[in-house]
Design a protein around this motif. Structure first.
Motif, PDB file in Angstrom:
ATOM      1  N   VAL A   1       1.002  -1.267   0.050  1.00  0.00           N
ATOM      2  CA  VAL A   1      -0.167  -0.007   0.134  1.00  0.00           C
ATOM      3  C   VAL A   1       0.865   1.057  -0.188  1.00  0.00           C
ATOM      4  CG1 VAL A   1      -1.826   1.259   1.236  1.00  0.00           C
ATOM      5  CG2 VAL A   1      -1.814  -1.161   1.125  1.00  0.00           C
ATOM      6  N   ILE A   2       0.638   1.974  -0.981  1.00  0.00           N
ATOM      7  CA  ILE A   2       1.537   3.334  -0.930  1.00  0.00           C
ATOM      8  C   ILE A   2       0.673   4.385  -1.298  1.00  0.00           C
ATOM      9  CG2 ILE A   2       3.278   4.578  -2.630  1.00  0.00           C
ATOM     10  CD1 ILE A   2       4.457   1.726  -3.474  1.00  0.00           C
ATOM     11  N   VAL A   3       0.573   5.047  -0.195  1.00  0.00           N
ATOM     12  CA  VAL A   3      -0.602   6.472  -0.285  1.00  0.00           C
ATOM     13  C   VAL A   3       0.187   7.685  -1.099  1.00  0.00           C
ATOM     14  CG1 VAL A   3      -1.778   7.874   1.300  1.00  0.00           C
ATOM     15  CG2 VAL A   3      -1.417   5.380   1.956  1.00  0.00           C
ATOM     16  N   VAL A   4      -0.541   8.079  -1.746  1.00  0.00           N
ATOM     17  CA  VAL A   4      -0.189   9.254  -2.806  1.00  0.00           C
ATOM     18  C   VAL A   4      -1.177  10.375  -2.742  1.00  0.00           C
ATOM     19  CG1 VAL A   4       1.231   7.859  -4.255  1.00  0.00           C
ATOM     20  CG2 VAL A   4      -1.105   8.262  -4.791  1.00  0.00           C
ATOM     21  N   GLN A   5      -1.083  11.274  -3.040  1.00  0.00           N
ATOM     22  CA  GLN A   5      -2.218  12.504  -2.943  1.00  0.00           C
ATOM     23  C   GLN A   5      -2.507  12.981  -4.399  1.00  0.00           C
ATOM     24  OE1 GLN A   5      -0.386  15.714  -0.489  1.00  0.00           O
ATOM     25  NE2 GLN A   5      -1.523  15.067   1.129  1.00  0.00           N
ATOM     26  N   SER A   6      -2.197  12.167  -5.488  1.00  0.00           N
ATOM     27  CA  SER A   6      -2.480  12.517  -6.827  1.00  0.00           C
ATOM     28  C   SER A   6      -2.315  11.528  -7.693  1.00  0.00           C
ATOM     29  CB  SER A   6      -1.898  13.784  -7.421  1.00  0.00           C
ATOM     30  OG  SER A   6      -0.504  13.328  -8.066  1.00  0.00           O
ATOM     31  N   GLN A   7      -3.262  11.484  -8.873  1.00  0.00           N
ATOM     32  CA  GLN A   7      -3.317  10.454  -9.916  1.00  0.00           C
ATOM     33  C   GLN A   7      -1.950  10.679 -10.470  1.00  0.00           C
ATOM     34  OE1 GLN A   7      -4.998   8.237 -10.065  1.00  0.00           O
ATOM     35  NE2 GLN A   7      -7.115   8.155  -9.593  1.00  0.00           N
ATOM     36  N   GLY A   8      -1.337  11.868 -10.635  1.00  0.00           N
ATOM     37  CA  GLY A   8      -0.153  11.874 -11.659  1.00  0.00           C
ATOM     38  C   GLY A   8       0.783  11.188 -10.620  1.00  0.00           C
ATOM     39  N   THR A   9       1.126  11.399  -9.614  1.00  0.00           N
ATOM     40  CA  THR A   9       2.136  10.812  -8.802  1.00  0.00           C
ATOM     41  C   THR A   9       1.933   9.174  -8.883  1.00  0.00           C
ATOM     42  OG1 THR A   9       2.156  12.630  -7.109  1.00  0.00           O
ATOM     43  CG2 THR A   9       3.134  10.460  -6.246  1.00  0.00           C
ATOM     44  N   ALA A  10       0.772   8.655  -8.667  1.00  0.00           N
ATOM     45  CA  ALA A  10       0.554   7.368  -8.848  1.00  0.00           C
ATOM     46  C   ALA A  10       0.997   6.741 -10.012  1.00  0.00           C
ATOM     47  CB  ALA A  10      -0.967   6.910  -8.372  1.00  0.00           C
ATOM     48  N   ARG A  11       0.600   7.442 -11.055  1.00  0.00           N
ATOM     49  CA  ARG A  11       1.092   7.051 -12.460  1.00  0.00           C
ATOM     50  C   ARG A  11       2.515   6.950 -12.702  1.00  0.00           C
ATOM     51  NH1 ARG A  11      -3.929   9.540 -14.123  1.00  0.00           N
ATOM     52  NH2 ARG A  11      -2.627  11.638 -14.662  1.00  0.00           N
ATOM     53  N   TRP A  12       3.069   8.104 -12.425  1.00  0.00           N
ATOM     54  CA  TRP A  12       4.614   8.196 -12.485  1.00  0.00           C
ATOM     55  C   TRP A  12       5.257   6.927 -11.679  1.00  0.00           C
ATOM     56  CZ3 TRP A  12       8.688   9.020  -8.962  1.00  0.00           C
ATOM     57  CH2 TRP A  12       9.946   9.211  -9.483  1.00  0.00           C
ATOM     58  N   LEU A  13       4.933   6.763 -10.233  1.00  0.00           N
ATOM     59  CA  LEU A  13       5.599   5.885  -9.521  1.00  0.00           C
ATOM     60  C   LEU A  13       5.270   4.587  -9.970  1.00  0.00           C
ATOM     61  CD1 LEU A  13       7.228   5.433  -7.042  1.00  0.00           C
ATOM     62  CD2 LEU A  13       5.021   5.470  -5.655  1.00  0.00           C
ATOM     63  N   ARG A  14       4.142   4.159 -10.527  1.00  0.00           N
ATOM     64  CA  ARG A  14       4.266   2.949 -11.026  1.00  0.00           C
ATOM     65  C   ARG A  14       4.615   2.570 -12.369  1.00  0.00           C
ATOM     66  NH1 ARG A  14      -0.204  -0.741 -10.427  1.00  0.00           N
ATOM     67  NH2 ARG A  14      -1.455   0.643  -9.549  1.00  0.00           N
ATOM     68  N   ASN A  15       4.803   3.744 -13.281  1.00  0.00           N
ATOM     69  CA  ASN A  15       5.790   3.623 -14.256  1.00  0.00           C
ATOM     70  C   ASN A  15       7.434   3.297 -13.793  1.00  0.00           C
ATOM     71  OD1 ASN A  15       3.672   3.597 -15.921  1.00  0.00           O
ATOM     72  ND2 ASN A  15       3.928   5.892 -16.338  1.00  0.00           N
ATOM     73  N   THR A  16       7.648   4.308 -12.861  1.00  0.00           N
ATOM     74  CA  THR A  16       8.985   4.261 -12.389  1.00  0.00           C
ATOM     75  C   THR A  16       9.469   2.567 -11.749  1.00  0.00           C
ATOM     76  OG1 THR A  16       9.045   6.472 -11.760  1.00  0.00           O
ATOM     77  CG2 THR A  16      10.671   5.046 -10.800  1.00  0.00           C
ATOM     78  N   LEU A  17       8.414   2.183 -11.060  1.00  0.00           N
ATOM     79  CA  LEU A  17       8.739   0.984 -10.353  1.00  0.00           C
ATOM     80  C   LEU A  17       8.824  -0.170 -11.392  1.00  0.00           C
ATOM     81  CD1 LEU A  17       6.491   1.390  -7.387  1.00  0.00           C
ATOM     82  CD2 LEU A  17       8.721   1.097  -7.225  1.00  0.00           C
ATOM     83  N   ALA A  18       7.755   0.014 -12.366  1.00  0.00           N
ATOM     84  CA  ALA A  18       7.820  -0.908 -13.548  1.00  0.00           C
ATOM     85  C   ALA A  18       9.218  -0.947 -14.325  1.00  0.00           C
ATOM     86  CB  ALA A  18       6.508  -1.118 -14.329  1.00  0.00           C
ATOM     87  N   THR A  19       9.715   0.159 -14.668  1.00  0.00           N
ATOM     88  CA  THR A  19      10.682   0.311 -15.303  1.00  0.00           C
ATOM     89  C   THR A  19      12.074  -0.304 -14.760  1.00  0.00           C
ATOM     90  OG1 THR A  19       9.885   2.305 -16.545  1.00  0.00           O
ATOM     91  CG2 THR A  19      12.325   2.089 -16.689  1.00  0.00           C
TER      92      THR A  19
END
Length: 223
Positions: free
Chosen positions: A36-54
């Motif tokens: 569970v990773i709490v974020v404050q925006s959809q943009g942060t969630a998308r960026w972090l998911r892409n970063t983790l996947a990459t």
């Protein structure tokens, strides 16, 4: 109940991502558990998911809730028989309930004098806009001013014309009972967790809060 809370600061979000990736890799969960990773925006969630996947080749079994939705989900997990926060106190539900109250002549009562001129000259569209703004404010209060809401329910009459009609309106939304809105759940859950000898069932195995600059005091206390 023993806990471990680590605060990490950085002047670049990439550095925070580096630390998070390292921590997740050093202590991987089982395949049946979700991070569970709490974020404050959809943009942060998308960026972090892409970063983790990459960086790691996979970003599965990860949830990216906002703080309020995380708390509501946790309330449901910790509640008795799956009971969670009362859905009548979501922002959307409160909007319709407030709009109904305004349509029943509530603004004609003495405590609502600050709203009277606006409501008298407002068509349904403007009244709906007002209901949205009030519901949004109450939704923020549940997380940022929980103690104030509970004091209003207990009968406290605040100073200030606008605070008085808000307190009266909140009491009308609550009715005669003690509904389990987010503010009440926050208080009860914190007291329960702080007094527990072991972790209550329903808690996530671990929680990360990523890339936030500020959090409500109650949320920090809950963590």
């Amino acid at each position: 109940m023993p806990v471990s809370l680590t605060l990490v600061t950085a002047d670049r979000v990439e550095l925070l991502a580096d630390r998070l990736i390292g921590d997740l890799g050093d202590r991987p969960l089982s395949v049946f558990e979700r991070d569970v990773i709490v974020v404050q925006s959809q943009g942060t969630a998308r960026w972090l998911r892409n970063t983790l996947a990459t960086r790691t080749g996979c970003a599965a079994s990860i949830e990216f809730p906002f703080p309020a939705s995380f708390c509501r989900d946790l309330a449901r997990a910790l509640g008795h028989d799956g009971e969670g926060v009362d859905p009548a106190f979501t922002r959307e539900a409160m909007t319709w309930r407030i709009l109904e109250l305004l349509g029943c002549g509530l603004a004609m009562e003495p405590a609502y004098a600050p709203l009277r001129r606006f409501v008298e000259n407002a068509d349904m569209r403007k009244q709906a806009g007002l209901a949205v703004r009030i519901a949004s404010r109450f939704d923020d209060y549940q997380m940022y001013r929980a103690g104030m809401l509970l004091a209003w329910e207990a009968g406290l009459v605040p100073d200030g014309a606008h605070a008085r009609w808000q307190a009266d309106l909140w009491r009308r939304l609550c009715g005669d009972g003690a509904p389990l809105h987010l503010a009440r759940w926050f208080t009860q859950a914190i007291e329960r967790i702080e007094g527990a000898a072991a972790a209550p069932a329903g808690l996530p195995p671990r929680i990360a809060v990523f890339g936030v600059s500020t959090l409500p005091p109650l949320f920090v206390r809950l963590l």
